[in-house]
Write a protein that holds these residues in place. Structure first.
Motif, PDB file in Angstrom:
ATOM      1  N   GLY A  24      23.459  24.535  14.190  1.00 51.07           N
ATOM      2  CA  GLY A  24      23.441  23.947  15.597  1.00 51.07           C
ATOM      3  C   GLY A  24      24.870  23.695  16.057  1.00 51.07           C
ATOM      4  O   GLY A  24      25.082  23.988  17.346  1.00 51.07           O
ATOM      5  N   MET A  25      25.685  23.165  15.137  1.00 46.31           N
ATOM      6  CA  MET A  25      27.017  23.269  15.502  1.00 46.31           C
ATOM      7  C   MET A  25      27.686  24.267  16.153  1.00 46.31           C
ATOM      8  O   MET A  25      28.546  24.444  16.793  1.00 46.31           O
ATOM      9  N   ASN A  26      27.526  25.460  15.142  1.00 43.92           N
ATOM     10  CA  ASN A  26      28.078  26.606  15.474  1.00 43.92           C
ATOM     11  C   ASN A  26      27.519  27.251  16.568  1.00 43.92           C
ATOM     12  O   ASN A  26      28.207  27.891  17.353  1.00 43.92           O
ATOM     13  N   ASP A  27      26.136  27.186  16.885  1.00 44.06           N
ATOM     14  CA  ASP A  27      25.752  27.519  18.109  1.00 44.06           C
ATOM     15  C   ASP A  27      26.577  26.900  19.438  1.00 44.06           C
ATOM     16  O   ASP A  27      26.831  27.592  20.277  1.00 44.06           O
ATOM     17  N   LEU A  28      26.812  25.728  19.487  1.00 41.57           N
ATOM     18  CA  LEU A  28      27.688  25.145  20.149  1.00 41.57           C
ATOM     19  C   LEU A  28      29.039  25.800  20.505  1.00 41.57           C
ATOM     20  O   LEU A  28      29.425  26.230  21.745  1.00 41.57           O
ATOM     21  N   VAL A  29      29.800  26.074  19.359  1.00 37.28           N
ATOM     22  CA  VAL A  29      30.778  27.071  19.397  1.00 37.28           C
ATOM     23  C   VAL A  29      30.754  28.463  20.261  1.00 37.28           C
ATOM     24  O   VAL A  29      31.265  28.858  20.976  1.00 37.28           O
ATOM     25  N   GLY A  80      32.550  32.339  19.286  1.00 32.76           N
ATOM     26  CA  GLY A  80      33.105  31.388  19.874  1.00 32.76           C
ATOM     27  C   GLY A  80      34.728  31.910  20.146  1.00 32.76           C
ATOM     28  O   GLY A  80      34.893  33.138  19.879  1.00 32.76           O
ATOM     29  N   ILE A  81      34.922  31.153  21.278  1.00 32.88           N
ATOM     30  CA  ILE A  81      36.295  31.679  22.050  1.00 32.88           C
ATOM     31  C   ILE A  81      37.276  31.399  20.951  1.00 32.88           C
ATOM     32  O   ILE A  81      38.113  32.451  20.715  1.00 32.88           O
ATOM     33  N   THR A 104      36.921  31.435  17.339  1.00 33.28           N
ATOM     34  CA  THR A 104      36.846  32.321  16.463  1.00 33.28           C
ATOM     35  C   THR A 104      36.897  33.757  16.524  1.00 33.28           C
ATOM     36  O   THR A 104      37.387  34.457  15.702  1.00 33.28           O
ATOM     37  N   TRP A 105      36.814  34.061  17.712  1.00 36.89           N
ATOM     38  CA  TRP A 105      37.150  35.442  18.112  1.00 36.89           C
ATOM     39  C   TRP A 105      38.540  35.424  18.192  1.00 36.89           C
ATOM     40  O   TRP A 105      38.964  36.538  17.740  1.00 36.89           O
ATOM     41  N   ALA A 106      39.386  34.872  18.694  1.00 36.93           N
ATOM     42  CA  ALA A 106      40.584  34.861  18.702  1.00 36.93           C
ATOM     43  C   ALA A 106      41.378  34.848  16.994  1.00 36.93           C
ATOM     44  O   ALA A 106      42.345  35.316  16.792  1.00 36.93           O
ATOM     45  N   ILE A 107      40.583  34.172  16.115  1.00 39.74           N
ATOM     46  CA  ILE A 107      41.056  34.286  14.847  1.00 39.74           C
ATOM     47  C   ILE A 107      40.451  35.329  14.466  1.00 39.74           C
ATOM     48  O   ILE A 107      41.312  36.052  13.372  1.00 39.74           O
ATOM     49  N   ALA A 108      39.482  36.050  14.563  1.00 37.57           N
ATOM     50  CA  ALA A 108      38.797  37.246  13.939  1.00 37.57           C
ATOM     51  C   ALA A 108      39.683  38.523  14.447  1.00 37.57           C
ATOM     52  O   ALA A 108      39.835  39.485  13.604  1.00 37.57           O
ATOM     53  N   THR A 109      39.947  38.618  15.798  1.00 35.34           N
ATOM     54  CA  THR A 109      40.330  39.763  16.074  1.00 35.34           C
ATOM     55  C   THR A 109      41.662  40.397  15.683  1.00 35.34           C
ATOM     56  O   THR A 109      41.888  41.748  15.452  1.00 35.34           O
ATOM     57  N   PRO A 110      42.605  39.526  15.367  1.00 34.64           N
ATOM     58  CA  PRO A 110      43.772  40.108  14.592  1.00 34.64           C
ATOM     59  C   PRO A 110      43.515  40.593  13.228  1.00 34.64           C
ATOM     60  O   PRO A 110      44.378  41.439  12.584  1.00 34.64           O
ATOM     61  N   SER A 144      29.914  35.755  23.481  1.00 34.88           N
ATOM     62  CA  SER A 144      29.170  34.785  23.935  1.00 34.88           C
ATOM     63  C   SER A 144      30.047  33.389  24.584  1.00 34.88           C
ATOM     64  O   SER A 144      29.886  32.881  25.648  1.00 34.88           O
ATOM     65  N   GLY A 145      30.981  33.093  23.744  1.00 33.37           N
ATOM     66  CA  GLY A 145      31.712  32.078  23.872  1.00 33.37           C
ATOM     67  C   GLY A 145      32.571  32.177  25.330  1.00 33.37           C
ATOM     68  O   GLY A 145      32.576  31.174  26.175  1.00 33.37           O
TER      69      GLY A 145
END
Length: 205
Positions: free
Chosen positions: A42-47, A110-111, A113-119, A133-134
């Motif tokens: 549920g916490m991650n869903d908010l992200v 998340g916004i 987490t996407w920024a962390i993952a893409t590089p 979704s973020g």
């Protein structure tokens, strides 16, 4: 006729198994106790709906002092949870691109987490367009996120072929009229792409 192939990311292109991560870090018994007491998904869903990554995790950790250090890992060690990539799925994405097929991501991410993952995962930049979704402020399986993709792409729902590992996300897409494939492994997804005439058997290997 299929005009775009739509990929989920978590457990389709990148393994996402937080429970497995915590089993290795704190042991299965403690992980089970924590997940029973704290709604971490549920916490991650908010992200995934656009809440700030660091702030959300810190707030959750503050609410649960007994688990504070473990919850903080969701932020501080996130890349260790979101791994490894699923190589065959990545090859399928690249093969579709090579054939000139329009490829889309539709992912609960998340916004931050996407920024962390893409590089780290360069293939996340290989899509014709990524619907995250973020950034959209709405997450699967809300029908609105599918409608937003349709409107942005300007295509009819039946022209979209979508794969996702969660049955509820597939069902929501089917309600919109999308063509769908419940992802249970890259081999099945490869076979579907071949059966649709989008890739040859050799290209899908």
């Amino acid at each position: 006729m299929i005009e775009a192939v739509v990929f989920d990311v978590g457990n389709v292109l990148i393994e996402w198994q937080p429970e497995r991560y915590y089993d290795a870090r704190v042991g299965e018994a403690r992980r089970r106790a924590m997940f029973a007491e704290v709604d971490l998904h549920g916490m991650n869903d908010l992200v995934d709906r656009g809440h700030d990554f660091r702030e959300t995790i810190q707030t959750w950790a503050g609410k649960h002092p007994e688990w504070q250090a473990e919850i903080a890992l969701w932020h501080d060690d996130w890349l260790e949870m979101a791994k490894p990539e699923i190589p065959h799925s990545v090859r399928l994405l690249r093969a579709l691109n090579a054939k000139g097929m329009r490829t889309l991501a539709l992912t609960n991410f998340g916004i931050g987490t996407w920024a962390i993952a893409t590089p780290v995962y360069d293939f996340l930049g290989a899509f014709s367009k990524a619907y995250v979704s973020g950034h959209m402020g709405v997450a699967k399986p809300d029908p609105e996120i599918y409608r937003m993709v349709e409107a942005s792409e300007g295509v009819s729902p039946e022209a979209l072929l979508f794969t996702d590992d969660r049955a509820e996300n597939i069902a929501a897409a089917e309600e919109r009229g999308w063509q769908t494939h419940l992802f249970e492994g890259p081999e099945g997804w490869a076979a579907r792409l071949v059966s649709e005439g989008l890739l040859s058997a050799a290209e899908a290997a």
